[in-house]
Design a protein around this motif. Structure first.
Motif, short mmCIF file in Angstrom:
data_model
loop_
_atom_site.label_atom_id
_atom_site.label_comp_id
_atom_site.label_asym_id
_atom_site.label_seq_id
_atom_site.Cartn_x
_atom_site.Cartn_y
_atom_site.Cartn_z
N PHE A 40 175.86 16.54 36.83
CA PHE A 40 175.85 15.09 36.96
C PHE A 40 175.62 14.46 35.60
O PHE A 40 174.72 14.89 34.86
N SER A 41 176.43 13.47 35.24
CA SER A 41 176.30 12.70 34.02
C SER A 41 176.40 13.63 32.79
O SER A 41 177.43 14.25 32.59
N GLN A 42 175.34 13.74 31.99
CA GLN A 42 175.41 14.63 30.83
C GLN A 42 175.69 16.06 31.26
O GLN A 42 176.42 16.79 30.59
N GLY A 43 175.11 16.46 32.39
CA GLY A 43 175.36 17.79 32.92
C GLY A 43 176.81 17.98 33.33
O GLY A 43 177.37 19.07 33.19
N ALA A 44 177.42 16.92 33.84
CA ALA A 44 178.84 16.99 34.21
C ALA A 44 179.70 17.12 32.95
O ALA A 44 180.66 17.91 32.93
N CYS A 45 179.37 16.38 31.92
CA CYS A 45 180.12 16.47 30.66
C CYS A 45 180.00 17.88 30.08
O CYS A 45 181.00 18.48 29.66
N LEU A 46 178.79 18.41 30.06
CA LEU A 46 178.56 19.75 29.54
C LEU A 46 179.30 20.79 30.37
O LEU A 46 179.94 21.71 29.84
N THR A 47 179.24 20.67 31.69
CA THR A 47 179.94 21.59 32.59
C THR A 47 181.44 21.57 32.31
O THR A 47 182.06 22.63 32.16
N LEU A 48 182.02 20.39 32.24
CA LEU A 48 183.47 20.29 32.02
C LEU A 48 183.85 20.82 30.64
O LEU A 48 184.89 21.48 30.49
N GLU A 49 183.03 20.55 29.64
CA GLU A 49 183.30 21.03 28.29
C GLU A 49 183.28 22.57 28.27
O GLU A 49 184.18 23.20 27.71
N PHE A 50 182.25 23.16 28.86
CA PHE A 50 182.18 24.61 28.91
C PHE A 50 183.40 25.19 29.63
O PHE A 50 184.04 26.12 29.14
N ALA A 55 188.29 28.59 30.27
CA ALA A 55 189.03 28.52 31.53
C ALA A 55 189.41 29.91 32.03
O ALA A 55 189.94 30.73 31.29
N LYS A 56 189.06 30.15 33.28
CA LYS A 56 189.45 31.35 34.01
C LYS A 56 189.21 31.05 35.48
O LYS A 56 188.73 29.96 35.82
N ARG A 57 189.49 31.96 36.34
CA ARG A 57 189.27 31.72 37.77
C ARG A 57 187.77 31.80 38.07
O ARG A 57 187.16 32.86 37.93
N TYR A 58 187.20 30.66 38.41
CA TYR A 58 185.81 30.58 38.87
C TYR A 58 185.83 30.23 40.36
O TYR A 58 186.87 29.90 40.92
N GLY A 59 184.66 30.27 40.99
CA GLY A 59 184.57 29.84 42.38
C GLY A 59 184.91 28.37 42.52
O GLY A 59 185.62 27.96 43.43
N GLY A 60 184.41 27.56 41.58
CA GLY A 60 184.69 26.14 41.59
C GLY A 60 183.66 25.37 40.80
O GLY A 60 182.66 25.92 40.33
N ALA A 61 183.92 24.06 40.68
CA ALA A 61 183.01 23.20 39.92
C ALA A 61 183.04 21.79 40.48
O ALA A 61 184.07 21.33 40.98
N VAL A 62 181.88 21.14 40.38
CA VAL A 62 181.74 19.74 40.75
C VAL A 62 181.14 19.02 39.56
O VAL A 62 180.13 19.46 39.01
N ALA A 63 181.78 17.93 39.16
CA ALA A 63 181.28 17.12 38.05
C ALA A 63 181.25 15.67 38.53
O ALA A 63 182.30 15.10 38.84
N ILE A 64 180.06 15.12 38.62
CA ILE A 64 179.92 13.73 39.04
C ILE A 64 179.64 12.90 37.80
O ILE A 64 178.63 13.09 37.12
N ILE A 65 180.54 12.00 37.50
CA ILE A 65 180.52 11.11 36.34
C ILE A 65 180.44 11.92 35.05
O ILE A 65 179.41 12.02 34.41
N GLY A 66 181.57 12.52 34.69
CA GLY A 66 181.62 13.31 33.48
C GLY A 66 183.03 13.41 32.94
O GLY A 66 184.01 13.12 33.63
N ASP A 95 181.97 2.83 34.58
CA ASP A 95 180.72 3.55 34.33
C ASP A 95 180.40 3.33 32.86
O ASP A 95 181.26 3.50 32.00
N PHE A 96 179.16 2.98 32.57
CA PHE A 96 178.80 2.62 31.20
C PHE A 96 178.65 3.82 30.28
O PHE A 96 178.57 3.66 29.07
N HIS A 97 178.65 5.06 30.82
CA HIS A 97 178.55 6.25 29.98
C HIS A 97 179.90 6.95 29.80
O HIS A 97 180.20 7.42 28.71
N VAL A 98 180.67 7.05 30.88
CA VAL A 98 181.94 7.79 30.83
C VAL A 98 183.03 6.89 31.39
O VAL A 98 183.17 6.73 32.59
N PRO A 99 183.83 6.28 30.50
CA PRO A 99 184.91 5.40 30.96
C PRO A 99 185.97 6.16 31.77
O PRO A 99 186.21 7.35 31.54
N LEU A 100 186.59 5.47 32.70
CA LEU A 100 187.61 6.07 33.54
C LEU A 100 188.74 6.67 32.70
O LEU A 100 189.29 7.72 33.05
#
Length: 143
Positions: A40-50, A55-66, A95-100
């Motif tokens: 979520f938020s900074q954690g979502a940005c970090l998750t997506l960046e990693f 990139a490879k086949r993972y189970g999945g990921a959820v990123a809320i506002i990232g 969103d004031f941190h991560v624009p659409l």
């Protein structure tokens, strides 16, 4: 959205912590297809960046506002094939941190890496998580 250099050395350190955690799971016999991510938020940005960098086949990921990190998205940093890993991104507009615009650019990059991306945009919802996002995450990613 800040220049990447202004996030250092913490950004590289945080990416390395995730990489080490994934490696620990692999060393314990857990396959990447059984590894899931949530941020979520900074954690979502970090998750997506990693994920975009590894990139490879993972189970999945959820990123809320990232979105991907940096003043500009540096496409040369991202490689690999998600092999249709489900990734759900939920966000508010605005969103004031991560624009659409950054969220959409992130979705485009992940799809180019063969991720199965689902995006949900909630008008004027604010910097928060809603029940619908949890439901989508459970149905689309954590099924």
């Amino acid at each position: 959205m800040a220049p990447e250099q202004s996030n250092e050395p913490w950004l590289s350190s945080a990416i390395q912590v995730i990489e080490n955690t994934v490696q620990l799971a692999l060393d314990k016999g857990i396959k990447t297809e059984n590894i899931y991510f949530f941020g979520f938020s900074q954690g979502a940005c970090l998750t997506l960046e990693f994920l975009a960098q590894h990139a490879k086949r993972y189970g999945g990921a959820v990123a809320i506002i990232g979105g991907l990190i940096g003043e500009e998205i540096d496409l040369s940093k991202y490689s690999g094939d998600f092999r249709q890993t489900p990734i759900f991104i939920g966000t508010s507009d605005p969103d004031f941190h991560v624009p659409l615009e950054r969220v959409n650019a992130t979705v485009k990059m992940l799809k180019a890496q063969n991720a199965d991306v689902k995006l949900a945009v909630y008008p004027n919802f604010g910097h928060s998580i809603n029940q619908e996002e949890i439901t989508i995450a459970n149905q689309f990613v954590f099924r």
